[in-house]
Design a protein around this motif. Structure first.
Motif, PDB file in Angstrom:
ATOM      1  N   ILE A 278      19.401   1.311  -3.340  1.00 35.71           N
ATOM      2  CA  ILE A 278      19.671   2.663  -3.872  1.00 35.71           C
ATOM      3  C   ILE A 278      18.412   3.277  -4.487  1.00 35.71           C
ATOM      4  N   GLU A 279      18.361   4.605  -4.484  1.00 38.66           N
ATOM      5  CA  GLU A 279      17.410   5.337  -5.334  1.00 38.66           C
ATOM      6  C   GLU A 279      18.230   5.796  -6.541  1.00 38.66           C
ATOM      7  N   PRO A 280      17.787   5.587  -7.774  1.00 35.28           N
ATOM      8  CA  PRO A 280      18.572   6.039  -8.928  1.00 35.28           C
ATOM      9  C   PRO A 280      18.809   7.561  -8.907  1.00 35.28           C
TER      10      PRO A 280
ATOM     11  N   ASN B  83       0.776  -1.255   0.000  1.00 40.67           N
ATOM     12  CA  ASN B  83       0.000   0.000   0.000  1.00 40.67           C
ATOM     13  C   ASN B  83       0.799   1.292   0.000  1.00 40.67           C
ATOM     14  N   SER B  84       2.109   1.208   0.151  1.00 44.02           N
ATOM     15  CA  SER B  84       2.892   2.450   0.233  1.00 44.02           C
ATOM     16  C   SER B  84       4.351   2.153  -0.106  1.00 44.02           C
ATOM     17  N   GLY B  85       5.119   3.229  -0.206  1.00 44.51           N
ATOM     18  CA  GLY B  85       6.538   3.082  -0.516  1.00 44.51           C
ATOM     19  C   GLY B  85       7.299   2.429   0.617  1.00 44.51           C
ATOM     20  N   ALA B  86       7.028   2.873   1.848  1.00 48.12           N
ATOM     21  CA  ALA B  86       7.732   2.295   2.994  1.00 48.12           C
ATOM     22  C   ALA B  86       7.424   0.805   3.097  1.00 48.12           C
ATOM     23  N   GLU B  87       6.172   0.447   2.866  1.00 47.54           N
ATOM     24  CA  GLU B  87       5.776  -0.964   2.974  1.00 47.54           C
ATOM     25  C   GLU B  87       6.446  -1.789   1.865  1.00 47.54           C
ATOM     26  N   ALA B  88       6.586  -1.181   0.690  1.00 51.29           N
ATOM     27  CA  ALA B  88       7.281  -1.878  -0.409  1.00 51.29           C
ATOM     28  C   ALA B  88       8.745  -2.109  -0.037  1.00 51.29           C
ATOM     29  N   ASN B  89       9.382  -1.081   0.523  1.00 51.40           N
ATOM     30  CA  ASN B  89      10.798  -1.229   0.899  1.00 51.40           C
ATOM     31  C   ASN B  89      10.980  -2.217   2.038  1.00 51.40           C
ATOM     32  N   GLU B  90      10.050  -2.189   2.973  1.00 51.58           N
ATOM     33  CA  GLU B  90      10.072  -3.167   4.071  1.00 51.58           C
ATOM     34  C   GLU B  90      10.012  -4.586   3.470  1.00 51.58           C
TER      35      GLU B  90
ATOM     36  N   ALA C 235       5.632   2.693  -5.777  1.00 54.78           N
ATOM     37  CA  ALA C 235       4.420   3.124  -5.055  1.00 54.78           C
ATOM     38  C   ALA C 235       3.953   4.398  -5.749  1.00 54.78           C
ATOM     39  N   LYS C 236       3.713   5.437  -4.970  1.00 56.24           N
ATOM     40  CA  LYS C 236       3.355   6.775  -5.475  1.00 56.24           C
ATOM     41  C   LYS C 236       2.533   6.769  -6.767  1.00 56.24           C
ATOM     42  N   ALA C 237       3.172   7.049  -7.924  1.00 57.07           N
ATOM     43  CA  ALA C 237       2.412   7.274  -9.168  1.00 57.07           C
ATOM     44  C   ALA C 237       1.764   6.013  -9.734  1.00 57.07           C
TER      45      ALA C 237
ATOM     46  N   VAL D  86      16.556  -1.564  -6.166  1.00 63.09           N
ATOM     47  CA  VAL D  86      16.370  -0.161  -6.564  1.00 63.09           C
ATOM     48  C   VAL D  86      15.011   0.319  -6.038  1.00 63.09           C
ATOM     49  N   ASP D  87      15.080   1.397  -5.297  1.00 67.43           N
ATOM     50  CA  ASP D  87      13.872   2.029  -4.771  1.00 67.43           C
ATOM     51  C   ASP D  87      13.415   3.058  -5.813  1.00 67.43           C
ATOM     52  N   GLU D  88      12.385   2.687  -6.548  1.00 67.16           N
ATOM     53  CA  GLU D  88      11.855   3.577  -7.595  1.00 67.16           C
ATOM     54  C   GLU D  88      10.493   4.136  -7.170  1.00 67.16           C
ATOM     55  N   VAL D  89      10.327   4.255  -5.852  1.00 65.94           N
ATOM     56  CA  VAL D  89       9.060   4.769  -5.334  1.00 65.94           C
ATOM     57  C   VAL D  89       8.781   6.170  -5.891  1.00 65.94           C
ATOM     58  N   GLN D  90       9.819   6.995  -5.950  1.00 67.94           N
ATOM     59  CA  GLN D  90       9.644   8.355  -6.466  1.00 67.94           C
ATOM     60  C   GLN D  90      10.049   8.478  -7.938  1.00 67.94           C
ATOM     61  N   THR D  91      11.114   7.775  -8.330  1.00 66.26           N
ATOM     62  CA  THR D  91      11.649   7.929  -9.695  1.00 66.26           C
ATOM     63  C   THR D  91      10.910   7.076 -10.721  1.00 66.26           C
TER      64      THR D  91
ATOM     65  N   SER E  81      19.847   9.150   1.706  1.00 64.68           N
ATOM     66  CA  SER E  81      18.751   8.449   1.019  1.00 64.68           C
ATOM     67  C   SER E  81      17.449   8.625   1.801  1.00 64.68           C
ATOM     68  N   PHE E  82      16.351   8.230   1.166  1.00 65.33           N
ATOM     69  CA  PHE E  82      15.063   8.184   1.872  1.00 65.33           C
ATOM     70  C   PHE E  82      14.301   6.955   1.401  1.00 65.33           C
ATOM     71  N   HIS E  83      13.946   6.091   2.354  1.00 63.60           N
ATOM     72  CA  HIS E  83      13.241   4.867   1.974  1.00 63.60           C
ATOM     73  C   HIS E  83      11.929   4.673   2.726  1.00 63.60           C
ATOM     74  N   GLY E  84      11.531   5.638   3.560  1.00 68.43           N
ATOM     75  CA  GLY E  84      10.231   5.531   4.226  1.00 68.43           C
ATOM     76  C   GLY E  84      10.338   5.531   5.727  1.00 68.43           C
TER      77      GLY E  84
HETATM   78  C1  LIG Z   1      12.391   7.002  -2.702  1.00 71.56           C
HETATM   79  C2  LIG Z   1      11.308   6.859  -1.693  1.00 71.56           C
HETATM   80  N1  LIG Z   1      11.143   5.678  -1.075  1.00 71.56           N
HETATM   81  C3  LIG Z   1      10.175   5.492  -0.163  1.00 71.56           C
HETATM   82  C4  LIG Z   1       9.315   6.518   0.176  1.00 71.56           C
HETATM   83  C5  LIG Z   1       8.249   6.281   1.208  1.00 71.56           C
HETATM   84  O1  LIG Z   1       7.023   6.180   0.570  1.00 71.56           O
HETATM   85  P1  LIG Z   1       5.666   6.257   1.444  1.00 71.56           P
HETATM   86  O2  LIG Z   1       5.575   7.635   1.986  1.00 71.56           O
HETATM   87  O3  LIG Z   1       4.598   5.926   0.448  1.00 71.56           O
HETATM   88  O4  LIG Z   1       5.775   5.245   2.506  1.00 71.56           O
HETATM   89  C6  LIG Z   1       9.446   7.756  -0.455  1.00 71.56           C
HETATM   90  C7  LIG Z   1       8.560   8.875  -0.091  1.00 71.56           C
HETATM   91  O5  LIG Z   1       8.785  10.021  -0.370  1.00 71.56           O
HETATM   92  C8  LIG Z   1      10.462   7.936  -1.409  1.00 71.56           C
HETATM   93  O6  LIG Z   1      10.639   9.101  -2.027  1.00 71.56           O
END
Ligand SMILES: Cc1ncc(COP(=O)(O)O)c(C=O)c1O
Length: 398
Positions: free
Chosen positions: A189-191, A103-110, A251-253, A222-227, A137-140
């Motif tokens: 990594i985030e690209p 349901n979300s980026g953090a949950e995907a990374n988890e 996630a996101k888009a 690769v964390d492509e939640v934003q990219t 970096s930012f992963h949630g």
């Molecule tokens: C690269 C990246 N990963 C993970 C997240 C976390 O996503 P979410 O807020 O949907 O848990 C974000 C949120 O900005 C993000 O930019």
């Protein structure tokens, strides 16, 4: 509720976790949003790279309407046709063979971290569990994703954090080679670092990461939640690097505003998850995956991503000209329609001037302006936003 009531009651009754601007948005159409007083804004934030097809996209609206009439949610105890279809669409268009939905980026990374550890344990034993990620970096915000996030300010107060995480400098090959060893389960990594300030990884660095991962039997996440999802002008940003990851998170888009997340992996890696190993009640439900399928259908239409690249280049040049006009030394950075510009400590002031002038933008870390317009933005809207920025810069840098 009028604007004053929303702000007053919100401050009293909603947990105080966000530093919010004094604004409540109530309606959107394409790139334009309106606040509770009827004022119009160009939305160059898109809910932080979420509403990439713009607000109230007619095909998304119709998909949601039809799906709501049909069925919204059952359970992963049963097959969900849209989930299967979305898994096929995503894997047909990426390196991956299988998908898991959440349901979300953090949950995907988890989920990605859990999968990497399960895989490492299965193939190499329980000593292989370490996760290496990048500084800034930012992963949630869940505990493991937060620990993978290489920024102490997000971790403070939540200790003890899960064990086995370490961080290296972006684009620093020496640190990379020192940090990864036989105990490393994965490198994450985030690209392009989004929340870290729109920082691009070099092609040399990402390829070296892959080589070092292969050498030590570690996976590349690769964390492509934003990219991801077209934001950089390719469906997934790592495709600019011709890189083959083992796991990718989205996630996101992917849901254009309907919450959804996904973990994608190769067949070999995905096989580490067996029934009972991971789950999510809402994950991949009928509604979220119906919208995900429609988003994928629209974004993979001929010419869609080329348009994003063209508009991204156009906007980048406009921003670069503005930076020169006002004597900013920094270069505009980013790819496609994910752009950033360092402006120094006046970042928040610029955001606030833009808001007054009808443009929503965002500032990272108090110094970097981030521009995330919808991928459907028009050249005229980019021109309008640039004119507002011009007026704003004139005020901020005079
Ligand atoms: C690269 C990246 N990963 C993970 C997240 C976390 O996503 P979410 O807020 O949907 O848990 C974000 C949120 O900005 C993000 O930019």
């Amino acid at each position: 509720m009028n604007t004053e009531e929303i702000l007053t009651t919100g401050k009293e009754r909603v947990m105080n976790t966000y530093g919010r601007l004094p604004l409540a948005l109530v309606k959107g159409q394409g790139t334009v949003v309106w606040d509770s007083d009827g004022k119009r804004y160009l939305d160059f934030v898109t809910g932080l790279a979420v509403t990439s097809l713009g607000h109230s996209h007619p095909e998304i609206v119709e998909t949601i309407r039809q799906q709501a009439e049909q069925i919204l949610h059952t359970s992963n105890l049963y097959w969900i046709p849209n989930q299967v279809k979305l898994a096929k669409l995503l894997t047909d268009h990426s390196f991956a063979d299988r998908a898991f939905f959440c349901n979300s980026g953090a949950e995907a990374n988890e989920g990605a971290i859990k999968l990497a550890r399960k895989y490492a344990k299965k193939h190499f034993g329980s000593d292989k569990y370490k996760i290496v990620s990048l500084k800034n970096s930012f992963h949630g915000r869940t505990l493991a994703a937060l620990t993978a996030t290489g920024q102490q300010k997000y971790q403070e107060g939540y200790e003890p954090l899960p064990e086995g995480f370490s961080y290296i400098e972006i684009n620093n090959i020496e640190q990379l080679e020192e940090a990864i060893d036989a105990q490393t389960a994965a490198v994450m990594i985030e690209p392009i670092q989004g929340e870290g300030g729109v920082n691009l990884l070099t092609k040399e660095f990402v390829h070296r990461i892959k080589e070092v991962c292969v050498k030590h039997g570690a996976l590349l996440i690769v964390d492509e939640v934003q990219t991801g999802m077209g934001r950089t002008g390719k469906l997934f940003a790592h495709q600019w690097f011709e890189l083959k990851p083992d796991i990718m998170t989205l996630a996101k888009a992917l849901g254009n505003g309907v919450p959804i997340g996904a973990v994608l992996a190769t067949e070999e890696v995905a096989a580490a998850f067996q029934p009972g190993d991971h789950a999510s009640t809402f994950g991949g439900n009928h509604l979220a995956t119906a919208v995900g399928c429609k988003v994928m259908e629209i974004m993979t239409r001929e010419g869609f991503l080329t348009e994003v690249q063209i508009k991204g280049e156009y906007f980048k040049q406009k921003l670069q000209l503005l930076a020169q006009k006002y004597g900013l030394k920094a270069q505009v950075r980013g790819l496609g329609l994910m752009l950033g510009l360092s402006v120094g400590p006046c970042g928040p002031e610029i955001v606030s001037y833009c808001l007054q002038n009808g443009l929503l933008i965002n500032c990272i870390g108090g110094t970097v302006l981030r521009f995330l317009p919808p991928l459907t933005v028009t050249i005229e809207e980019i021109d309008e936003a640039s004119a507002i920025l011009d007026r704003t810069f004139a005020r901020a840098f005079s």
